[in-house]
Design a protein around this motif. Sequence first.
Motif, mmCIF file in Angstrom:
data_model
loop_
_atom_site.group_PDB
_atom_site.id
_atom_site.type_symbol
_atom_site.label_atom_id
_atom_site.label_comp_id
_atom_site.label_asym_id
_atom_site.label_seq_id
_atom_site.Cartn_x
_atom_site.Cartn_y
_atom_site.Cartn_z
ATOM 1 N N GLN A 84 0.911 -1.373 -0.074
ATOM 2 C CA GLN A 84 -0.029 0.008 -0.014
ATOM 3 C C GLN A 84 0.948 1.249 0.005
ATOM 4 O OE1 GLN A 84 -2.412 -0.778 3.572
ATOM 5 N NE2 GLN A 84 -4.131 -1.083 2.446
ATOM 6 N N GLU A 150 -4.115 -3.098 -2.154
ATOM 7 C CA GLU A 150 -4.742 -3.969 -1.148
ATOM 8 C C GLU A 150 -3.759 -5.312 -1.104
ATOM 9 O OE1 GLU A 150 -9.656 -3.242 -1.345
ATOM 10 O OE2 GLU A 150 -8.516 -4.157 -2.742
ATOM 11 N N ASN A 151 -3.934 -6.309 -0.289
ATOM 12 C CA ASN A 151 -3.190 -7.484 -0.154
ATOM 13 C C ASN A 151 -3.263 -8.112 -1.495
ATOM 14 O OD1 ASN A 151 -1.774 -9.862 0.509
ATOM 15 N ND2 ASN A 151 -2.160 -9.560 2.921
ATOM 16 N N ASP A 160 -16.090 -4.423 1.307
ATOM 17 C CA ASP A 160 -15.967 -3.197 2.268
ATOM 18 C C ASP A 160 -17.121 -3.107 3.190
ATOM 19 O OD1 ASP A 160 -13.673 -1.836 1.017
ATOM 20 O OD2 ASP A 160 -15.128 -1.655 -0.850
ATOM 21 N N SER A 357 -12.523 -11.806 3.198
ATOM 22 C CA SER A 357 -12.219 -10.747 3.918
ATOM 23 C C SER A 357 -13.180 -10.825 5.340
ATOM 24 C CB SER A 357 -12.324 -9.400 3.374
ATOM 25 O OG SER A 357 -13.552 -9.245 2.648
#
Length: 657
Positions: A84, A150-151, A160, A357
């Motif tokens: 990032q 982002e990863n 999100d 996530s």
Amino acid sequence: MRADDGFSSGPAPEWVRIQPVPAAWPSESSANGGANWRIWLLDAQVDRRGGEAVAFYEQVAEARTRELVGELARFSIPFNPEFQSLTIHDVEVRRDGEWVTRFDPQRVTLARREAAFEADIATGVMSALIVVDDVRPGDLVRYRDSVRGENPVLAGMLHDEFRMTWHDPILRRHVRVLFPRGAEVDVRPFGIEAEPVVRSKRDGTEVVLLLENAPVVKVAGDLPAWYDAYASVQIGPRRNWSEVVAWALPLYPEGQPLPDELEQRIAQWRSLPDAQSRAAAALEAVQDEVRYFSVLLGESSHRPSAPSQTWLRRFGDCKDKAWLLAVLLRRLDVDAVPALVSSGGNRRIAEGIPAASQFDHAIVRARIDDRTYWLDPTLTLQRGTLSDRSAFDFGVALPVAAGVGALEAVSGDVTATWAQKVQERFEPSADGTRIELTVDTVRSGRMAERIRRELERQGEAELASGYANHYRRLYGELEVLSPLQVEHVEADGSVRLRERYALLSPWEPSPAGRRLIDLYADGVADPIELPADPVRGHPLALRHPVKLEQVTEFVLPPGWRLHALPEAEQVEDDAFSYRREVSELAGRIVVRHAYASRADHVTAAAIPQHVAQRRQANGALGFRLALAMAASQAQGDRQERMRRLVRDLLEAGEGGQ
């Protein structure tokens, strides 16, 4: 610009829609009841139309007291420099209606703040630390920043989530997420009356949610893991759980080699009598011989280390240990796969957007003889049968196995209980000067795991000292007659503790020839204590399943009499049951307390009645025994008291001469 330091400065991206900040806080706002911290604007906007996601953030807040100004005038912006980049757009202060910039890139401090390192977690997260000059009560402080990237290991398999309410008033909460044109979008609001708006535009699909004058949420403690008191919204691409499994499968490839040492252990385990005992042996090895340490750097946040590496270095995080255990169990002909769970969301994630996530933990699903076991290799010192070694109740799990297309329930297969049985015996001497107390405690399930961990950390001597001090607080000075004895029962994984004391001053003040003693069932007390927040609008979490019993036996010396037995009690509701049984036989008084949980939570509506039931049960834990000594002992007691009285008077007289 200081891009070489890991961040840069510059204007907000062109796609961002800057939100207005009102000139004054409206009189009808929920914050006018005396809130000393006000959030004027909380804005999050995410652009997912390109190859890299960019997340813009803005906060405008006000501290209305001197004590809170220090918190307002400093803040940190976290980001992971491995994948990032951070851009700080501005830091401003509004005073008397005028905005003044206070941002100096040269004064930004970058720090690698591994806040969780002491909890055996290394994340690689860096923070930009900013301290703002000359901030006073009533000032508004605004900062804006963007984080790009982002990863990569997540491969976009994320969502999100935005919290829309907080325990401080939010005047204006704005959320905006941009997707490529034609994207199928999934929007799931929780506890929000305002409707998200989804628009198809020439340059993409836009999701917007604006909440004005957000209600203040006062959150009580002891909330169930699956309950979120704050309103929120989840936004992401439309997908299903099969796609999440397809993302996860390559992270756990088949055909993993193992070190020779483990091959030898597998051969030894194969000689055990059944699949359950073989699985238990493998679980114990991974739990107790591979310590927990999580290195969440880059792709290692979600990609596990190879099982051979995890074993050889003797440490790993949840996914490392879960993969190692699954491989070992498969080598022992057990159907086993890693399973993703959420310790923070628990079963609530079943209502959310399917995404990688959603998960923050990994366990193992093992199937033996048509029964499913959920095993957590990050726990330690579990013993007993395989059923006694189950994971905690994570609500739902996503097994990483081909063909899995839905979450599976975990709670129905969690059988380990919090169980304890305490047997205590009070035996006074014939002259009533002291009482011998023996305590025999058997802890099972989770409570046995806890005492084993305490023994590992403290050792028997320190634990014994703590136990003796506990009884000193209850009954006064004592003498330890024999050291604490600890017995580990391999068959069921229970732990037996034996204690023996002489209570030297256990009696309450009483007339000559009488003895009064207050007894308390401390072994049953914990789940019956009144909650810290009995008045609440949220459910109350309960530990479950719990089975506690305490049997108190009081032996009457020859010639002693009991004036009155304490009464029996029974208290119960939908969440628990408690009863106190009392009997007198053959010169002994026996009081039995038993507690059993019935549910893992109490609904908000049922809490007043539940608290009343707890209060009644709590009052039954303590009771007083009033005893009359034998005639000869009573006479001697009166004579001894008279001698002490005369001696005290003489000493007082001598002191006054």
